[in-house]
Design a protein around this motif. Sequence first.
Motif, short mmCIF file in Angstrom:
data_model
loop_
_atom_site.label_atom_id
_atom_site.label_comp_id
_atom_site.label_asym_id
_atom_site.label_seq_id
_atom_site.Cartn_x
_atom_site.Cartn_y
_atom_site.Cartn_z
N ARG A 24 30.77 33.47 45.26
CA ARG A 24 29.46 33.36 45.92
C ARG A 24 28.88 34.73 46.25
O ARG A 24 27.66 34.91 46.27
N LYS A 25 29.75 35.69 46.51
CA LYS A 25 29.28 37.05 46.82
C LYS A 25 28.87 37.82 45.57
O LYS A 25 27.89 38.58 45.58
N THR A 26 29.62 37.62 44.49
CA THR A 26 29.41 38.43 43.29
C THR A 26 28.62 37.73 42.20
O THR A 26 28.04 38.39 41.34
N GLY A 27 28.64 36.40 42.23
CA GLY A 27 27.99 35.64 41.17
C GLY A 27 28.83 35.53 39.91
O GLY A 27 28.44 34.83 38.96
N GLY A 28 29.98 36.20 39.88
CA GLY A 28 30.83 36.18 38.70
C GLY A 28 32.04 35.30 38.88
O GLY A 28 32.31 34.77 39.96
N ARG A 29 32.79 35.18 37.82
CA ARG A 29 34.01 34.38 37.85
C ARG A 29 35.16 35.21 38.41
O ARG A 29 35.09 36.45 38.49
N VAL A 30 36.22 34.52 38.77
CA VAL A 30 37.31 35.15 39.50
C VAL A 30 38.63 34.79 38.84
O VAL A 30 38.85 33.64 38.44
N VAL A 31 39.52 35.76 38.76
CA VAL A 31 40.89 35.51 38.32
C VAL A 31 41.80 35.68 39.53
O VAL A 31 41.64 36.61 40.33
N ILE A 32 42.72 34.74 39.69
CA ILE A 32 43.67 34.78 40.81
C ILE A 32 44.98 35.36 40.30
O ILE A 32 45.55 34.86 39.32
N VAL A 33 45.44 36.42 40.94
CA VAL A 33 46.66 37.09 40.50
C VAL A 33 47.71 36.97 41.59
O VAL A 33 47.42 36.77 42.76
N GLY A 34 48.95 37.09 41.15
CA GLY A 34 50.07 37.04 42.07
C GLY A 34 50.47 38.42 42.56
O GLY A 34 49.77 39.43 42.36
N ARG A 35 51.64 38.45 43.18
CA ARG A 35 52.13 39.70 43.76
C ARG A 35 52.29 40.80 42.73
O ARG A 35 52.08 41.98 43.03
N ASN A 36 52.62 40.40 41.50
CA ASN A 36 52.85 41.38 40.43
C ASN A 36 51.56 41.76 39.68
O ASN A 36 51.61 42.52 38.71
N GLY A 37 50.43 41.22 40.10
CA GLY A 37 49.17 41.53 39.46
C GLY A 37 48.86 40.70 38.24
O GLY A 37 47.80 40.85 37.62
N ARG A 38 49.77 39.80 37.87
CA ARG A 38 49.53 38.95 36.70
C ARG A 38 48.76 37.70 37.12
O ARG A 38 48.91 37.18 38.21
N ALA A 39 47.94 37.22 36.17
CA ALA A 39 47.12 36.05 36.45
C ALA A 39 48.00 34.84 36.76
O ALA A 39 49.03 34.60 36.12
N ARG A 40 47.58 34.10 37.77
CA ARG A 40 48.26 32.86 38.16
C ARG A 40 47.41 31.66 37.72
O ARG A 40 46.21 31.78 37.53
N TRP A 41 48.08 30.51 37.65
CA TRP A 41 47.35 29.28 37.38
C TRP A 41 48.01 28.12 38.09
O TRP A 41 49.24 28.03 38.19
N SER A 42 47.19 27.21 38.61
CA SER A 42 47.65 25.97 39.21
C SER A 42 46.77 24.85 38.70
O SER A 42 45.55 25.03 38.54
N ASP A 43 47.38 23.68 38.45
CA ASP A 43 46.54 22.58 37.98
C ASP A 43 45.58 22.09 39.07
O ASP A 43 44.63 21.36 38.78
N LEU A 44 45.78 22.52 40.31
CA LEU A 44 44.80 22.20 41.35
C LEU A 44 43.45 22.84 41.07
O LEU A 44 42.43 22.43 41.64
N TRP A 45 43.43 23.85 40.22
CA TRP A 45 42.18 24.55 39.91
C TRP A 45 41.48 23.99 38.68
O TRP A 45 40.44 24.51 38.27
N ASN A 46 42.04 22.95 38.09
CA ASN A 46 41.39 22.33 36.93
C ASN A 46 39.97 21.90 37.30
O ASN A 46 39.74 21.30 38.35
N GLY A 47 39.03 22.22 36.43
CA GLY A 47 37.66 21.79 36.63
C GLY A 47 36.84 22.67 37.55
O GLY A 47 35.68 22.34 37.83
N LEU A 48 37.41 23.76 38.05
CA LEU A 48 36.67 24.65 38.95
C LEU A 48 36.10 25.80 38.13
O LEU A 48 36.83 26.71 37.71
N PRO A 49 34.79 25.80 37.90
CA PRO A 49 34.22 26.75 36.91
C PRO A 49 34.21 28.19 37.35
O PRO A 49 34.01 29.08 36.52
N TRP A 50 34.44 28.46 38.64
CA TRP A 50 34.40 29.86 39.10
C TRP A 50 35.75 30.57 38.92
O TRP A 50 35.85 31.76 39.15
N ILE A 51 36.78 29.83 38.49
CA ILE A 51 38.10 30.43 38.29
C ILE A 51 38.37 30.56 36.79
O ILE A 51 38.20 29.60 36.02
N VAL A 52 38.80 31.74 36.36
CA VAL A 52 39.11 31.98 34.96
C VAL A 52 40.30 31.13 34.55
O VAL A 52 41.35 31.14 35.20
#
Length: 254
Positions: free
Chosen positions: A11-39
């Motif tokens: 909402r602040k940037t207007g862009g999409r967002v990638v969620i990363v873990g402690r190691n800086g690698r992209a994370r994924w959860s099926d809870l985020w299925n269908g959420l267009p703002w998450i890569v």
Amino acid sequence: MASGHALSVHRKTGGRVVIVGRNGRARWSDLWNGLPWIVQPDESRSGAAAIQNGPQCRPYIAYPFNREIGCRYTGWRAQDHVGEIRFTPEETGFAARATADIEEGFILIEPGVPEQSNPNKQWGRAKWQALADILRDRGYVVVQVGAPGTDVMTGVKLIQTPSFRHGAAVLARAGHAILPEGGLHHAAGALRRSAIVLFGGAVDVAATGYPWHTNVVDDGAHSPCGAWSPCDHCAEIWAKLTPEHVASFLPSPN
């Protein structure tokens, strides 16, 4: 919470967002299925803002953190970063079929706290059972959700769910929920469902609570203590919390 964190950045940037873990690698959860703002996992993260949110990098926890030293809080608030769960037709259909023979206004309760979670979140199985008995005596239908093999309480209807998302879809149809602080309570927050959430004395309600819930929390001088090893202060709080008191937050069934 991570989806809400990402939504705030979107909402602040207007862009999409990638969620990363402690190691800086992209994370994924099926809870985020269908959420267009998450890569999504198969999409390029080029140009996307990155947020760190996951095990050992929760934004509301001040690190270093371990079970011995306990938890300190940063001031980050879940209520400022509320996400969404967008169900598939299959998930909503499952919930509709599973609750078709249950009276409207049923109560979903979750007596279990995962073994790897904070032991100071444990109210006690006997008290959960006593609460379920009180609710049944008052005319409520009481439901649990869980995988096959879930330890179901006496007199409670278990809806076997193939995933957490399916359980959340059932939660979305409940009249009320009574939950420990944790995963389902955050699902209830995202879904804006009525919930009574049992915090006890270890977890900071300002960090992980939602103001549209009834948050049962000790507000004494030692709370939130942040303890992650068995704590006398927390045990005393849970001992004082009665099933009758928890049930008193609910309206009488129609």
